[in-house]
Design a protein around this motif. Structure first.
Motif, PDB file in Angstrom:
ATOM      1  N   THR A  51      63.779  51.792  65.262  1.00  0.00           N
ATOM      2  CA  THR A  51      62.469  52.418  65.381  1.00  0.00           C
ATOM      3  C   THR A  51      62.461  53.733  64.633  1.00  0.00           C
ATOM      4  OG1 THR A  51      60.730  53.061  66.939  1.00  0.00           O
ATOM      5  CG2 THR A  51      62.971  53.701  67.506  1.00  0.00           C
ATOM      6  N   THR A 193      54.756  42.738  62.852  1.00  0.00           N
ATOM      7  CA  THR A 193      53.443  43.365  63.009  1.00  0.00           C
ATOM      8  C   THR A 193      53.385  44.186  64.288  1.00  0.00           C
ATOM      9  OG1 THR A 193      52.399  41.543  61.808  1.00  0.00           O
ATOM     10  CG2 THR A 193      50.973  42.923  63.157  1.00  0.00           C
ATOM     11  N   GLU A 196      55.591  47.348  63.852  1.00  0.00           N
ATOM     12  CA  GLU A 196      54.926  48.315  62.981  1.00  0.00           C
ATOM     13  C   GLU A 196      53.780  49.015  63.718  1.00  0.00           C
ATOM     14  OE1 GLU A 196      53.292  48.378  58.424  1.00  0.00           O
ATOM     15  OE2 GLU A 196      52.592  46.769  59.733  1.00  0.00           O
ATOM     16  N   SER A 197      53.004  48.261  64.477  1.00  0.00           N
ATOM     17  CA  SER A 197      51.899  48.849  65.235  1.00  0.00           C
ATOM     18  C   SER A 197      52.413  49.804  66.302  1.00  0.00           C
ATOM     19  CB  SER A 197      51.077  47.730  65.884  1.00  0.00           C
ATOM     20  OG  SER A 197      50.052  48.270  66.693  1.00  0.00           O
ATOM     21  N   ILE A 199      55.241  51.528  66.281  1.00  0.00           N
ATOM     22  CA  ILE A 199      55.740  52.742  65.625  1.00  0.00           C
ATOM     23  C   ILE A 199      54.577  53.625  65.165  1.00  0.00           C
ATOM     24  CG2 ILE A 199      56.966  53.602  63.585  1.00  0.00           C
ATOM     25  CD1 ILE A 199      58.839  51.213  63.842  1.00  0.00           C
ATOM     26  N   LYS A 200      53.558  53.009  64.594  1.00  0.00           N
ATOM     27  CA  LYS A 200      52.381  53.760  64.125  1.00  0.00           C
ATOM     28  C   LYS A 200      51.718  54.498  65.277  1.00  0.00           C
ATOM     29  CE  LYS A 200      48.668  51.471  63.708  1.00  0.00           C
ATOM     30  NZ  LYS A 200      47.647  50.478  63.288  1.00  0.00           N
ATOM     31  N   ASN A 201      51.528  53.812  66.393  1.00  0.00           N
ATOM     32  CA  ASN A 201      50.875  54.434  67.543  1.00  0.00           C
ATOM     33  C   ASN A 201      51.743  55.535  68.151  1.00  0.00           C
ATOM     34  OD1 ASN A 201      48.601  52.777  67.376  1.00  0.00           O
ATOM     35  ND2 ASN A 201      49.519  51.198  68.669  1.00  0.00           N
ATOM     36  N   LEU A 203      54.087  57.429  66.598  1.00  0.00           N
ATOM     37  CA  LEU A 203      54.143  58.608  65.728  1.00  0.00           C
ATOM     38  C   LEU A 203      52.828  59.384  65.746  1.00  0.00           C
ATOM     39  CD1 LEU A 203      56.112  57.215  62.644  1.00  0.00           C
ATOM     40  CD2 LEU A 203      56.955  58.677  64.476  1.00  0.00           C
ATOM     41  N   SER A 204      51.713  58.668  65.767  1.00  0.00           N
ATOM     42  CA  SER A 204      50.426  59.373  65.794  1.00  0.00           C
ATOM     43  C   SER A 204      50.265  60.131  67.106  1.00  0.00           C
ATOM     44  CB  SER A 204      49.266  58.392  65.590  1.00  0.00           C
ATOM     45  OG  SER A 204      49.197  57.466  66.661  1.00  0.00           O
ATOM     46  N   THR A 217      44.466  55.906  64.499  1.00  0.00           N
ATOM     47  CA  THR A 217      45.031  54.563  64.339  1.00  0.00           C
ATOM     48  C   THR A 217      43.965  53.486  64.495  1.00  0.00           C
ATOM     49  OG1 THR A 217      45.668  54.529  66.684  1.00  0.00           O
ATOM     50  CG2 THR A 217      47.341  55.234  65.091  1.00  0.00           C
TER      51      THR A 217
END
Length: 244
Positions: A51, A193, A196-197, A199-201, A203-204, A217
């Motif tokens: 991650t 997918t 990735e989602s 990790i994106k959520n 970090l934001s 996001t």
């Protein structure tokens, strides 16, 4: 080669049910439930993923077919740990720091060999007999007969691997191993997918804040986008706190 009928059923599950799950615990539970409906008798399934996080380097989700004690982990390498109970099964979720890869407990596990070799199948002998890995002693007590592990494909280049323990009478046969190899290769299409989602959520939320991070996001990124919020500012003081 995997049985064509099995491939058709798995593809149908992947495209209709699996895609409805947006988190790793629920996706892993659904995957294991599908495998057991096909006779694989999975007792334990361990999914590990790298991650991106300022404090964590990896996550591990272990699925059990029943609620159980997942056992201790070296606290020096654990950042966070929680359990989920899903339809009678349980998932042990653990987030690790950078020291986890050098942990002796990890290096003595079959999972470490999966990382080195890419794929592994080993029988699990009856309880009381000499096992190849310490983990197998516990799995033998639970009635497991075989262990299959495989490194997964990740389009982001992050390490992902999965290990499954079965209770099938004689372990897994070559056709079952081939089916698992094929199934996991397709599962990664959706798993990547989800990862990735996640990790994106994460970090934001960490770097921007929970509410603005969620808005970004969700696509609120155009110049001039504003949000009106109702707020109350409350000034208060303790009696005589600032008096001379």
């Amino acid at each position: 080669q995997s049985n064509p009928d099995y491939q058709s059923r798995f593809t149908d599950w992947l495209t209709k049910e699996a895609v409805q799950h947006s988190t790793i615990p629920y996706l892993l539970d659904a995957f294991c439930c599908f495998l057991n409906s096909e006779g694989f008798e999975i007792f334990r399934c361990n999914l590990a993923t790298d991650t991106i996080h300022p404090q964590m380097t990896g996550a591990r989700h272990v699925w059990y077919d029943t609620v159980t004690d997942p056992g201790p982990i070296n606290p020096a390498v654990v950042v966070d740990r929680r359990q989920y109970q899903l339809n009678g099964a349980m998932i042990d979720e653990v987030f690790f720091n950078s020291g986890s890869q050098e942990n002796p407990q990890y290096k003595a596990s079959p999972f470490y060999q999966v990382e080195l070799l890419g794929e592994l199948y080993e029988p699990i002998y009856e309880a009381g007999k000499t096992q190849k890995y310490p983990l197998f002693d516990d799995l033998a007590v639970d009635g497991c007969t075989g262990y299959f592990g495989i490194k997964l494909n990740s389009f982001a280049g992050m390490l992902q691997k999965m290990g499954m323990s079965t209770k099938c009478g004689s372990g897994l046969n070559p056709d079952q191993i081939s089916a698992l190899r094929w199934s996991t290769s397709l599962l990664t299409l959706h798993l990547n997918t989800v990862v990735e989602s996640t990790i994106k959520n994460t970090l934001s939320r960490l770097y921007i804040g929970k509410d603005p991070g969620q808005r970004i996001t969700n696509g609120m990124i155009e110049l001039g986008n504003v949000v009106s919020l109702e707020a109350v500012i409350w000034f208060s003081d303790l009696r005589n706190f600032t008096s001379s």
